[in-house]
Design an enzyme around this catalytic site. Structure first.
Site: not given
Ligand SMILES: [Zn+2]
Length: 442
Positions: A77, A417, A173, A147-148, A79
């Protein structure tokens, strides 16, 4: 001067494709820019693969194979979670190269999660297309744009593939990585390949009561009743048990553990109860591996200091263990709280994912490619604790794996994160080799 993989990686890291839960805050121009930069940076890929843009900004590329066997899907992903400069040694969207030689790091949001994987897949495909390579079966690149947050980009891609009757033989993934010193007693690096992921349930506990002035409170106010429920929850965690995947991990890796720990791991018939107790106490991560977890994440009461709450609420985030279910988790919570005046509302729920096999062709393909890219690395299945877009693919494939082909240290994993996200350049470049080798053999 022709730019190489590192410069292209930097270019894409510098585009702040930040996901917001409230999508009205999302700057879609950055996502449009990212998509147009992909076309500019990877011309051979774009000349050969078909691209569909799905759900606004999610990308599905199809690379036609020479035969028509079941395809492979490489997921990622683009994002990222928000970041501002504060607390970062180097700004999050500058893609600064730090250090020298083998120790060079690429610094920035998205280096690990998940542009690192996305760009290395693109590099691998561009290189193979340029050399005239054609895969045996179709290869899809499936790149989600949210995704987030909502994750509906990946869900929409899966719906498109499902509508076409496509059943991938292999889906890879983000998720596990290559790490050292995680499994007790094992010194060799280990590739942790996620074969499933825990489910998620969010509950709201609420207590409604006639309000009033705080000078004449009842014996048990709404807030106190809610607090009692939370205390009961905390005192009675979900039961711990080893899933078959846990047992397989212990058996596979335990065979390589030195010293007394090795003896414990190799005699599970005798040591299992003891080991389970050790896992629950060793740390938050090992504890989360062996049970459903619960965390009270939000609380609310009255709006003023001298007013009794008419409604007190607590949000409980539950991660459902593989082998359990959303229903079972809610029933446990209800039983433990044992108070009919505490209402329980299920806000969202997704069941744990089915478990992909840790043997057979798809598994062997991944683990043998790990061995050739990173010689001397062990491989083990594990259950991913967090949720990823890959769970959408379990609807159309029995072989969904969560693994990024990069070495990540404990310090680096802690930046996911968080601040100072970064990756070693050397392992990122090796990740490209992993995907090249994998695609050559699908
Ligand atoms: Zn991610």
């Amino acid at each position: 001067m022709t730019a190489g993989p590192i410069e292209r990686f930097q270019t894409l890291l510098r585009i702040p494709t930040i996901s917001h839960s409230d999508e009205s805050l999302t700057d879609w121009a950055q996502f449009d820019l990212f998509i147009s930069e992909l076309a500019r940076l990877y011309p051979a890929l774009h000349a050969t693969l078909d691209l569909e843009i799905i759900a606004g900004h999610s990308l599905l590329y199809r690379w036609k194979g020479s035969a028509d066997g079941a395809p492979t899907v490489l997921m990622a992903h683009y994002d990222v979670v928000p970041a501002d400069d504060e607390g970062w040694d180097y700004p999050p969207f500058a893609a600064t190269l730090v250090g020298e030689g083998d120790d060079t790091l690429v610094w920035g949001r998205g280096t690990l999660d998940d542009k690192g994987a996305l760009v290395s897949v693109l590099e691998a495909v561009e290189r193979l297309v340029s050399s005239g390579f054609v895969p045996q079966n179709d290869v899809y690149l499936s790149f989600g744009h949210n995704e987030e947050t909502a994750g509906d980009g990946a869900a929409a891609i899966v719906a498109v593939l499902e509508g076409r009757g496509i059943r991938p033989a292999l889906v890879i993934d983000e998720g596990g990585a290559i790490a050292e010193g995680v499994f007790p007693g094992v010194t060799a690096p280990v590739a942790y390949v996620g074969v499933s992921e825990k489910g998620i349930t969010t509950l709201v506990l609420s207590v409604d009561q006639v309000g009033g002035h705080a000078s004449t409170p009842p014996k048990l106010t709404a807030t106190a009743r809610l607090a009692r429920a939370i205390t009961r929850l905390t005192a009675k965690p979900f039961p711990a048990r080893f899933s078959p995947t846990n047992i397989e991990m212990i058996t596979r890796l335990g065979a390589h553990a030195a010293g007394p720990l090795g003896v414990v791991f190799r005699n599970l018939w005798l040591t299992k109860p003891l080991l389970l107790a050790v896992f629950t106490r060793l740390g938050d991560e090992t504890n989360a591996l062996v049970r459903t977890t619960q965390a009270v994440t939000r609380l609310s009461g009255s709006a003023a200091a001298n007013v009794l709450a008419e409604r007190a609420t607590a949000t409980v985030n539950i991660r459902v263990a593989v082998g359990s279910s959303v229903d079972e988790s809610v029933a446990h919570i209800r039983r433990v709280i044992r108070d009919e005046l505490v209402a329980i509302e299920v806000l969202e729920s997704s069941e744990p994912s089915p478990v992909s096999p840790s043997s057979g062709a798809a598994w062997e393909l991944i683990t043998s490619q790990v061995e050739s890219t990173y010689p001397g690395t062990l491989a083990s299945p594990y259950i991913q604790l967090g949720a990823s877009d890959s769970r959408r693919y379990t609807a159309i494939s029995d072989h969904v794996y969560r693994f990024s082909p990069f070495e990540m240290s404990k310090d680096e994993r802690a930046t996911l994160h968080a601040r100072n996200e970064r990756i070693h350049l050397a392992t990122w470049l090796r990740g490209i080799e992993f995907y090249v080798g994998l695609i050559e053999r699908v």
